[in-house]
Design an enzyme around this catalytic site. Sequence first.
Site, PDB file in Angstrom:
ATOM      1  CG  ASP A 113      -1.459   1.197   1.388  1.00 24.89           C
ATOM      2  OD1 ASP A 113      -1.834   1.942   0.291  1.00 24.89           O
ATOM      3  OD2 ASP A 113      -2.285   1.538   2.521  1.00 24.89           O
ATOM      4  CG  ASP A 151      -8.994   5.832   1.989  1.00 26.93           C
ATOM      5  OD1 ASP A 151      -8.686   6.248   3.162  1.00 26.93           O
ATOM      6  OD2 ASP A 151      -8.452   5.395   1.195  1.00 26.93           O
ATOM      7  CE  LYS A 172      -1.801   6.771  -3.753  1.00 27.17           C
ATOM      8  NZ  LYS A 172      -2.314   5.825  -2.632  1.00 27.17           N
TER       9      LYS A 172
END
Length: 437
Positions: free
Chosen positions: A37, A225, A100
């Site tokens: 992850d 999330d 990211k």
Amino acid sequence: MAGEMSILGSTILALFLAGYLGQQYLPPPKPRVVGLDLGTTFCSVAVFHPGIGEVEVIGDEQGRKSIPSVVSFTSKGIHVGYEGQDLSHSNPLSTIYDAKRFIGKVFDPEVLEQEAARYQFKVLSNNGSAEFLVATNHTFTVSPEFIGSRLLLKMKEMAERHLGVPIEKAVISVPAEFDERQRSYTIRAANLAGLHILRVINEPTAAAMAYGLHKVDVSNVLVVDLGGGTLDVSLLNKQGGMFLTRAMAGNSKLGGQDFSQRLLQHVIERIRQQYGVPPTHKEDVHLLRQTVEAAKLNLTTQRSVILRTPLHLETGDALHPARPVVFEALLTRELFEELNHDLFQKILVPVETVLAEGGLSREEVDEIVLVGGSTRIPRIRQIISDYFGKDPNTSVDPDLAVVTGVAIQAGIMGGSWPLQVSAIEIPNRHLRKTNFS
């Protein structure tokens, strides 16, 4: 002929018996495929152990189950994870985080300029792709995928040290809204770390698998999330053994960091009111930020906490320019919720959007899955529970839900998980995420 059949039967029986005894008494083979992850704020690595049928999240040298997604460059080398985070204040211009957000994306100049303004380090454009300017003994640029590769290499080494075997294969998760280019660049980052990616899995699907929803009779799953910096809401529809992402929405500028910032601003104002001046020393602000973050985490399980931190306040007195004090304050959960009331309510905006786009009422959602550490906040869970009229599923550690699901997929790819319980994603190339940032 009868004798030959008897010998064949005995041989087959012996093979079955050997296999059974091997499963019972021989140590199971070491997993060779890991689940990764690569998160915006934190990263984790896990494996599925076929012998005990469980997922293990692998810790670092201190046993911590995740590492900060931070890479710092100095003249002495590249510092990853907690080492990089520790250098974030003394070496801010060459400490890169949130990579990211940039990986595989092509930016318009104005958009990249807006994004770059959020960071202390320098973000440059290379034909629309982001690069980070780093200065050690010399000045150079690094790409987002290179930053990702250092984080992935660190996790690869963590897994190899723990398992005692070389790791060359992995399954990795990405946000559901990542396009083919972003997925390709994520794979490129893994390749730079010496890893061959067997499959890329969407984070909401991984979370659903962590909660075991690939094995039960559910149709509509809502995944919320909420991490340190972003909110992503996904509506999944399970059709047989396949997950289809029906709708996505989110807020790229809402997360735990924003909740901490509200609390920090409140504390700084109380210091100013008590002593006449706010803290200005870099070390004081850094320590205060850490103390406030710890207080926020403690308020998840406690109704109140005592915040206590030493400070060196600038008094304006030439003879005594720095006044040492010890600041103490009682912080309550009610205060924290009041300071963040409007931010907490924003969580429902993308929830309502994905339901509208997915053509579902809130009553038609079978399971609500929580991902990300900020979903531990009691008030956030209460808001979600009140909206749907039922409690969200909290059976899995929200910080580790995605990596747990990815490890299950890694077990499938490695041949150590019963294939009948696997979940396959249906590609939806036309799906677009609605962002409210």
